[in-house]
Design an enzyme around this catalytic site. Structure first.
Site, PDB file in Angstrom:
ATOM      1  N   TYR A  14       0.657  -1.230   0.160  1.00 24.35           N
ATOM      2  CA  TYR A  14      -0.008   0.037   0.049  1.00 24.35           C
ATOM      3  C   TYR A  14       0.979   1.556   0.017  1.00 24.35           C
ATOM      4  CZ  TYR A  14      -3.824  -3.045   1.600  1.00 24.35           C
ATOM      5  OH  TYR A  14      -4.844  -4.016   1.620  1.00 24.35           O
ATOM      6  N   HIS A  19      -4.175   6.648  -0.536  1.00 26.47           N
ATOM      7  CA  HIS A  19      -4.958   6.965   0.415  1.00 26.47           C
ATOM      8  C   HIS A  19      -3.521   6.512   1.824  1.00 26.47           C
ATOM      9  CE1 HIS A  19      -8.371   5.836   1.583  1.00 26.47           C
ATOM     10  NE2 HIS A  19      -8.103   4.672   2.394  1.00 26.47           N
ATOM     11  N   TYR A  68      -4.483  -0.284  10.190  1.00 26.76           N
ATOM     12  CA  TYR A  68      -4.684   0.227   9.084  1.00 26.76           C
ATOM     13  C   TYR A  68      -6.144   1.244   9.241  1.00 26.76           C
ATOM     14  CZ  TYR A  68      -3.314  -4.360   7.389  1.00 26.76           C
ATOM     15  OH  TYR A  68      -2.550  -4.723   6.769  1.00 26.76           O
ATOM     16  N   ASN A  70      -9.450   2.819   8.211  1.00 24.30           N
ATOM     17  CA  ASN A  70     -10.571   2.797   8.854  1.00 24.30           C
ATOM     18  C   ASN A  70     -10.340   2.382  10.452  1.00 24.30           C
ATOM     19  OD1 ASN A  70     -10.935   2.852   6.143  1.00 24.30           O
ATOM     20  ND2 ASN A  70     -11.837   1.358   5.998  1.00 24.30           N
ATOM     21  N   ASN A 116     -13.455   7.003   6.661  1.00 21.33           N
ATOM     22  CA  ASN A 116     -13.880   6.350   7.733  1.00 21.33           C
ATOM     23  C   ASN A 116     -12.870   6.408   8.313  1.00 21.33           C
ATOM     24  OD1 ASN A 116     -16.210   5.240   6.752  1.00 21.33           O
ATOM     25  ND2 ASN A 116     -15.169   3.231   5.109  1.00 21.33           N
TER      26      ASN A 116
END
Length: 205
Positions: A14, A19, A68, A70, A116
């Site tokens: 990631y 993001h 993570y 969220n 979120n």
């Protein structure tokens, strides 16, 4: 003291995602102002730092939650409680799809606007914390949003990405004394947003 937290996902796959631009911002801040190595703390990776301001030095905790995206609030809330800080002593840097690529906006309070990660932070510390919103643009259709934000920045996007990350770090003294309006303006002065989305080819006149 200030907590500077980024929103992102912890696995290497990631790392270059849109993001994860919040993590990228905190990495840039650590390169500029960090005074100690990263280590595992507060359900994340944390690095201590210090920024010089006209009012004197301000201590920093730079934080990349490993919970993570969220669930980022768990790490932010734990760090805030440990240092007995107020929500206004926290700045959370994150991607913003409802802003054009390369735009930067500071915001205090308000709702999560569908984010979120911000919702998670709000659930842990209330909504009075400060947000550094980094525009990454919108894919054009809501069904494409997840694929878009979990996609890597294109090479051409680094034309605006690299300068804005440097500017977020260089202008920090203004945020450290609570002048978020001046901080925002200085970031945009140092790294003006592109006039057009670099991902899209220019239209012929």
């Amino acid at each position: 003291m200030l907590i500077l937290a980024g929103l992102g996902n912890p696995e290497p796959k990631y790392e270059k995602n849109r993001h994860n631009v919040g993590f990228m911002a905190v990495d840039a801040l650590a390169r500029k102002w960090g005074t100690a190595p990263w280590r595992a703390r507060f359900q994340g990776l944390a690095c201590e730092g210090q920024v010089s301001t006209p009012d004197g030095p301000v201590k920093l905790l730079l934080l990349k939650p490993k919970t993570y995206y969220n669930e980022s609030g768990r790490a932010v809330g734990e760090a805030m409680k440990f240092f007995k800080l107020q929500p206004t002593d926290v700045i959370v840097f994150h991607d913003e799809i409802d802003m054009a690529p390369g735009r930067f906006r500071m915001k205090s309070g308000g709702g999560a606007a569908g984010n979120n990660g911000i919702r998670s932070v709000t659930s842990q510390v209330g909504d009075a914390f400060r947000r550094g919103r980094i525009g990454v643009g919108h894919p054009g259709h809501k069904d494409a949003v997840m694929h878009y934000v979990l996609g890597d920045f294109h090479k051409v996007e680094h034309q605006w990405l690299d300068p804005i990350l440097d500017a977020i770090a260089d202008a920090l003294p203004f945020a450290a004394v609570g002048d978020d309006e001046r901080y925002q303006a200085e970031v945009m002065r140092l790294a003006p947003a592109p006039k057009a989305d670099p991902r899209k080819p220019a239209k012929d006149d």
